[in-house]
Write a protein that holds these residues in place. Sequence first.
Motif: not given
Length: 237
Positions: A111-113, A146-147, A168-174, A204-207
């Motif tokens: 991952t990188s962001a 993205k992971v 692949k390219d699974e969108a996440c946020y935290q 809050f987050h979304d993995d």
Amino acid sequence: MTHKRFISTYTSSRKRRVRAIVIALIAYHLSLVTSLAQGFLKWEADSVPLFRGVSVGFDLAGALQMQLSDYGQYEASARVNLHDQYFPTVELGYGRASHEEDQVTGISYHTSAPYLRLGADVNLLKKKHTGNRVFAGLRYAFTSYKVDITHEDFRDPLWGWGTSYGIKDEACYQHWLELLFGIDAKVAGPIHLGWSVRYRRRLFHDDGLAGKTWYVPGYGIQESTRLGYTFNVNIDI
């Protein structure tokens, strides 16, 4: 006076002496704590203007971690100096993890962001215009990333076939908060060196399909301690 009365009188007298010593020690420590609190928290009154400039800086600890391990971050910061007392701060960084074929699980993680932190610090020293600071602060942080997660050597438990699986390219946020304590020392001219210790708390987050991502840019390894640290070089402008 009988032996028992003598013992009773001696014990009572001894208890009174011990009680007096304990009360004296408590009073001494209370006066010491009060004195220290006044020294740290009672800011000096003066005619120094409100706006004292802007400083920019970068974190050496995250950059060194990036070079010595399979994860880390590059981070820069900018902060406004208000009366050498309040420091509104912006921290912008880029976190990256490239963990290849874990020895235990065989899983690879990438991952990188970028990430962003907003907050402020408060100088706790009474003599705040010396250029040296002891501060406490708060940050609100956010990243969207993205992971990629793969497992190349997975064996089907029924047929024994070798296969691979992953996302692949699974969108996440935290989103998370950071409480911090640190020291900033003036070295020479406009240059300051300092460090901070930070306690992090997810809000809050979304993995996504990952369930729980291993590394979050700007936050660090999810399953390790919530404590983080920085070592900063700051330059006053």
